[in-house]
Design an enzyme around this catalytic site. Sequence first.
Site, PDB file in Angstrom:
ATOM      1  CG  ASP A  50      -1.784   1.233   1.322  1.00  0.00           C
ATOM      2  OD1 ASP A  50      -2.971   1.126   0.972  1.00  0.00           O
ATOM      3  OD2 ASP A  50      -1.294   2.296   1.741  1.00  0.00           O
ATOM      4  CE1 TYR A  55       0.755   7.886   2.465  1.00  0.00           C
ATOM      5  CE2 TYR A  55       1.157   5.630   1.788  1.00  0.00           C
ATOM      6  CZ  TYR A  55       0.384   6.560   2.464  1.00  0.00           C
ATOM      7  OH  TYR A  55      -0.742   6.148   3.120  1.00  0.00           O
ATOM      8  CE  LYS A  80      -3.705   4.946   0.960  1.00  0.00           C
ATOM      9  NZ  LYS A  80      -2.305   4.459   0.831  1.00  0.00           N
ATOM     10  CG  HIS A 113      -4.410  10.008   0.424  1.00  0.00           C
ATOM     11  ND1 HIS A 113      -3.057   9.957   0.156  1.00  0.00           N
ATOM     12  CD2 HIS A 113      -4.524   9.604   1.717  1.00  0.00           C
ATOM     13  CE1 HIS A 113      -2.403   9.544   1.241  1.00  0.00           C
ATOM     14  NE2 HIS A 113      -3.278   9.335   2.192  1.00  0.00           N
ATOM     15  CB  SER A 141      -8.230   6.835   1.813  1.00  0.00           C
ATOM     16  OG  SER A 141      -7.404   6.941   2.949  1.00  0.00           O
ATOM     17  CG  ASN A 142      -8.018   9.293   5.582  1.00  0.00           C
ATOM     18  OD1 ASN A 142      -7.924   8.605   6.589  1.00  0.00           O
ATOM     19  ND2 ASN A 142      -7.014   9.470   4.736  1.00  0.00           N
ATOM     20  CD  GLN A 165      -5.643   2.990   3.602  1.00  0.00           C
ATOM     21  OE1 GLN A 165      -4.941   3.975   3.727  1.00  0.00           O
ATOM     22  NE2 GLN A 165      -5.354   2.012   2.753  1.00  0.00           N
ATOM     23  CD1 TRP A 191      -6.012   4.857   7.178  1.00  0.00           C
ATOM     24  CD2 TRP A 191      -4.981   5.719   8.967  1.00  0.00           C
ATOM     25  NE1 TRP A 191      -6.637   6.040   7.483  1.00  0.00           N
ATOM     26  CE2 TRP A 191      -6.020   6.596   8.582  1.00  0.00           C
ATOM     27  CE3 TRP A 191      -4.189   6.068  10.058  1.00  0.00           C
ATOM     28  CZ2 TRP A 191      -6.295   7.795   9.256  1.00  0.00           C
ATOM     29  CZ3 TRP A 191      -4.451   7.262  10.731  1.00  0.00           C
ATOM     30  CH2 TRP A 191      -5.491   8.100  10.324  1.00  0.00           C
ATOM     31  N   GLY A 195      -1.649   1.410  16.244  1.00  0.00           N
ATOM     32  CA  GLY A 195      -1.721   2.678  16.967  1.00  0.00           C
ATOM     33  C   GLY A 195      -0.908   3.803  16.367  1.00  0.00           C
ATOM     34  CB  SER A 239       7.689  -2.062   9.901  1.00  0.00           C
ATOM     35  OG  SER A 239       8.947  -2.111  10.553  1.00  0.00           O
ATOM     36  CD  GLU A 247       6.890  -8.821  16.177  1.00  0.00           C
ATOM     37  OE1 GLU A 247       5.917  -8.361  16.824  1.00  0.00           O
ATOM     38  OE2 GLU A 247       8.063  -8.438  16.353  1.00  0.00           O
TER      39      GLU A 247
END
Length: 292
Positions: A50, A55, A80, A113, A141-142, A165, A191, A195, A239, A247
């Site tokens: 994504d 970005y 987006k 977006h 989105s949003n 999203q 998203w 947190g 990440s 992980e």
Amino acid sequence: MAAQNNQTYLTLNNGVKMPQFGLGVYSIPAGDETYNSVLTALKCGYRHIDTAHAYQNEASVGKAIKDSGISRDSIWVTSKLWPNEYGEGKTLKAIDRMLGRLGLEYVDLVYFHQPIGDYVGGWKEMEKALEMGKVRAIGISNFDVNDSIWNSLVETARVKPHIVQIECHPYAQRRHWQEMAGKHDIKIECWFPLGGRDSKGEILCDKTIGEIARAHGKTAAQVIIRWHIQEGFSVIPGSSNPAHIRENIEVFDFALTDEEMQQMRSLDKEARYFNMSYEDQKKWFGQWNPTD
């Protein structure tokens, strides 16, 4: 949801199947950091990436996909458009520029977006892009600002959004928006599922989540991601840390019990970490435009 290759899939309301779990590259710098993060994720089994024009790292995402050696049709790519790209006569051209930045012939999912600008006019061109095969699914989105803004697009669109999203995590489970989306079988993608940075790790330190994690020999992050999956949400933790990337995908070898799911649901207090007013969003997002 059907499991395949350590993945689960959501069927959107147009029949297209989307990998439920993916990597978000928000705030990861363009260039080597984004490239290496996406390449690491793909090698670990991720099949959903994504990104967004805002970005400024779409080209790095596209290069990693090309260099991964994985067939294009096995990877779900989301991007987006920014508000300055909305409108009849503008949105189709913006999607073509997006394809150029990504180096792809089509994008699996394109979002608007932010709910600012001529999104109603632009949506008509999103529908055309879908019909032309430039995109496989279209979403918003949003748009969880209020019911009026949501309805101004969702209730008038010829093609209903396939997915929305929004910020969503155990402390803000967004039950109203689950109900609103459910009316049109619109899937929810989350998203800040852990947190985000503004949470300062608050959710990851939650006592209840920690107890569930210990019971399964998993981390708090893995339990939270697993909760999203079992709730039927799409989840895209971000990440650039290779250990965290590995992980986060190790969540397909266990399941939360019904009791544990209820414990997770009981944590909801509709406590969002992004709380900018809509008026401030219009000012902030309207003043800045991403470059090609």
